[in-house]
Design a protein around this motif. Sequence first.
Motif, mmCIF file in Angstrom:
data_model
loop_
_atom_site.group_PDB
_atom_site.id
_atom_site.type_symbol
_atom_site.label_atom_id
_atom_site.label_comp_id
_atom_site.label_asym_id
_atom_site.label_seq_id
_atom_site.Cartn_x
_atom_site.Cartn_y
_atom_site.Cartn_z
ATOM 1 N N UNK A 61 0.848 -1.198 0.000
ATOM 2 C CA UNK A 61 0.000 0.000 0.000
ATOM 3 C C UNK A 61 0.882 1.247 0.000
ATOM 4 N N UNK A 62 1.943 1.213 0.796
ATOM 5 C CA UNK A 62 2.818 2.378 0.927
ATOM 6 C C UNK A 62 3.577 2.689 -0.350
ATOM 7 N N UNK A 63 3.845 1.666 -1.157
ATOM 8 C CA UNK A 63 4.585 1.907 -2.405
ATOM 9 C C UNK A 63 3.647 2.006 -3.605
ATOM 10 N N UNK A 64 2.343 2.050 -3.340
ATOM 11 C CA UNK A 64 1.364 2.306 -4.392
ATOM 12 C C UNK A 64 0.997 1.114 -5.245
ATOM 13 N N UNK A 65 1.313 -0.105 -4.802
ATOM 14 C CA UNK A 65 1.031 -1.288 -5.618
ATOM 15 C C UNK A 65 -0.310 -1.940 -5.271
ATOM 16 N N UNK A 66 -0.832 -1.665 -4.067
ATOM 17 C CA UNK A 66 -2.089 -2.275 -3.639
ATOM 18 C C UNK A 66 -2.950 -1.233 -2.930
ATOM 19 N N UNK A 67 -4.243 -1.501 -2.890
ATOM 20 C CA UNK A 67 -5.166 -0.659 -2.142
ATOM 21 C C UNK A 67 -5.224 -1.133 -0.698
ATOM 22 N N UNK A 104 2.837 13.000 7.062
ATOM 23 C CA UNK A 104 1.383 12.818 6.996
ATOM 24 C C UNK A 104 0.965 11.801 5.940
ATOM 25 N N UNK A 105 1.914 11.026 5.453
ATOM 26 C CA UNK A 105 1.638 10.072 4.380
ATOM 27 C C UNK A 105 0.607 9.023 4.807
ATOM 28 N N UNK A 106 0.806 8.428 5.980
ATOM 29 C CA UNK A 106 -0.136 7.424 6.466
ATOM 30 C C UNK A 106 -1.513 8.022 6.683
ATOM 31 N N UNK A 107 -1.528 9.213 7.269
ATOM 32 C CA UNK A 107 -2.815 9.847 7.589
ATOM 33 C C UNK A 107 -3.666 9.986 6.329
ATOM 34 N N UNK A 108 -3.054 10.421 5.248
ATOM 35 C CA UNK A 108 -3.769 10.606 3.994
ATOM 36 C C UNK A 108 -4.304 9.266 3.479
ATOM 37 N N UNK A 109 -3.465 8.240 3.507
ATOM 38 C CA UNK A 109 -3.876 6.928 3.006
ATOM 39 C C UNK A 109 -5.026 6.359 3.831
ATOM 40 N N UNK A 111 -7.152 7.831 5.971
ATOM 41 C CA UNK A 111 -8.395 8.610 5.964
ATOM 42 C C UNK A 111 -9.145 8.416 4.653
ATOM 43 N N UNK A 112 -8.414 8.440 3.537
ATOM 44 C CA UNK A 112 -9.075 8.305 2.244
ATOM 45 C C UNK A 112 -9.591 6.889 2.013
ATOM 46 N N UNK A 113 -8.828 5.889 2.470
ATOM 47 C CA UNK A 113 -9.165 4.500 2.155
ATOM 48 C C UNK A 113 -10.255 3.935 3.048
ATOM 49 N N UNK A 114 -10.368 4.415 4.270
ATOM 50 C CA UNK A 114 -11.302 3.816 5.217
ATOM 51 C C UNK A 114 -12.619 4.572 5.336
ATOM 52 N N UNK A 115 -12.741 5.669 4.570
ATOM 53 C CA UNK A 115 -14.012 6.386 4.544
ATOM 54 C C UNK A 115 -15.104 5.454 4.009
ATOM 55 N N UNK A 116 -16.202 5.407 4.708
ATOM 56 C CA UNK A 116 -17.311 4.559 4.267
ATOM 57 C C UNK A 116 -17.296 3.156 4.832
ATOM 58 N N UNK A 117 -16.218 2.810 5.555
ATOM 59 C CA UNK A 117 -16.189 1.489 6.184
ATOM 60 C C UNK A 117 -16.917 1.544 7.524
ATOM 61 N N UNK A 118 -17.135 0.378 8.102
ATOM 62 C CA UNK A 118 -17.907 0.304 9.344
ATOM 63 C C UNK A 118 -17.041 0.390 10.588
ATOM 64 N N UNK A 119 -15.732 0.569 10.415
ATOM 65 C CA UNK A 119 -14.852 0.550 11.587
ATOM 66 C C UNK A 119 -15.124 1.735 12.503
ATOM 67 N N UNK A 120 -15.236 1.434 13.782
ATOM 68 C CA UNK A 120 -15.412 2.487 14.780
ATOM 69 C C UNK A 120 -14.083 2.893 15.421
ATOM 70 N N UNK A 121 -13.164 1.914 15.485
ATOM 71 C CA UNK A 121 -11.836 2.199 16.039
ATOM 72 C C UNK A 121 -10.763 1.566 15.155
ATOM 73 N N UNK A 132 10.359 7.149 10.492
ATOM 74 C CA UNK A 132 9.181 7.564 9.738
ATOM 75 C C UNK A 132 7.963 6.674 9.991
ATOM 76 N N UNK A 133 8.186 5.385 10.228
ATOM 77 C CA UNK A 133 7.035 4.512 10.508
ATOM 78 C C UNK A 133 6.332 4.942 11.790
ATOM 79 N N UNK A 134 7.117 5.208 12.825
ATOM 80 C CA UNK A 134 6.530 5.620 14.100
ATOM 81 C C UNK A 134 5.888 6.999 13.983
ATOM 82 N N UNK A 135 6.588 7.941 13.377
ATOM 83 C CA UNK A 135 6.057 9.301 13.260
ATOM 84 C C UNK A 135 4.780 9.317 12.428
ATOM 85 N N UNK A 136 4.778 8.583 11.304
ATOM 86 C CA UNK A 136 3.584 8.513 10.470
ATOM 87 C C UNK A 136 2.407 7.910 11.215
ATOM 88 N N UNK A 137 2.687 6.876 11.984
ATOM 89 C CA UNK A 137 1.612 6.221 12.740
ATOM 90 C C UNK A 137 1.022 7.167 13.772
#
Length: 254
Positions: A61-67, A104-109, A111-121, A132-137
């Motif tokens: 997902x991070x390298x743009x090969x999968x959703x 903010x790379x993770x945040x963008x991915x 937020x955009x990908x999980x919109x409309x899903x049923x996840x509450x948390x 970068x992994x920790x900071x992005x998270x």
Amino acid sequence: MKFISIANQKGGVGKTTTAINLSACLAEKGYSTLLVDVDPQSNATSGVGFSLDSGKSLFPVLIGEQLLKDQIISTPYMNLDLIPANLELANWENQQHDPIESFSFFRKIFRESLIGTAYQYVILDCPPALGLLMVNSMVAADWLIIPIQCEYYALEGLAKMFQLLDNLKKLVSSAPNILGILMTMYDSRTNLSQQVVEDVRKHIPNLVFDTIIPRTVRLAEAPSYGKPITLYDPHSIGCISYRKFTEEFLKKIK
């Protein structure tokens, strides 16, 4: 939908144990929960029963090969899904990135990908390394939970986390707020554990969760069986503690 990161740059403080068992307790209470493993060591992945070669991972997902949605795995536990990790995640961190935009790379991915899903948390298990992994998270989250072990260097580690958050707030507009500090691996037989709890509560009384997670054999054993403590030993003191913590979490986050 609320995003929560479990983070501390120090290893061995109960981050993954907390991420797994908070997720499991939320799912047990009927909340649709997604656990995201952001640690190349993949302990959260194996801790809920999946191998590192499950065929799914956050890395493509991070390298743009999968959703992102195509990397979600349904776990055997009702209301709990997983995005696994593997060692390839470390390769992404070693790539060249624009220092500021990449925070903010993770945040963008997410937020955009999980919109409309049923996840509450959405619970993110961060790696125990300042990169970068920790900071992005952290930036991807609305709230931050900082587990700290009841040991001598607890306050020193907290000071580093507070400094990191201060720095992030100067660089990005979406730095998370601290929901609370969770004291873990408490040993009631030692004066040191008691003193650490007293010291932390004295310095930051408003941020420390009332619940304290004890050091127990059953909590330590559960990951080797690929089960959260709610399934491995639902009547153990470790499970009772995480259920109590989850109740406190829900009261604070509303």
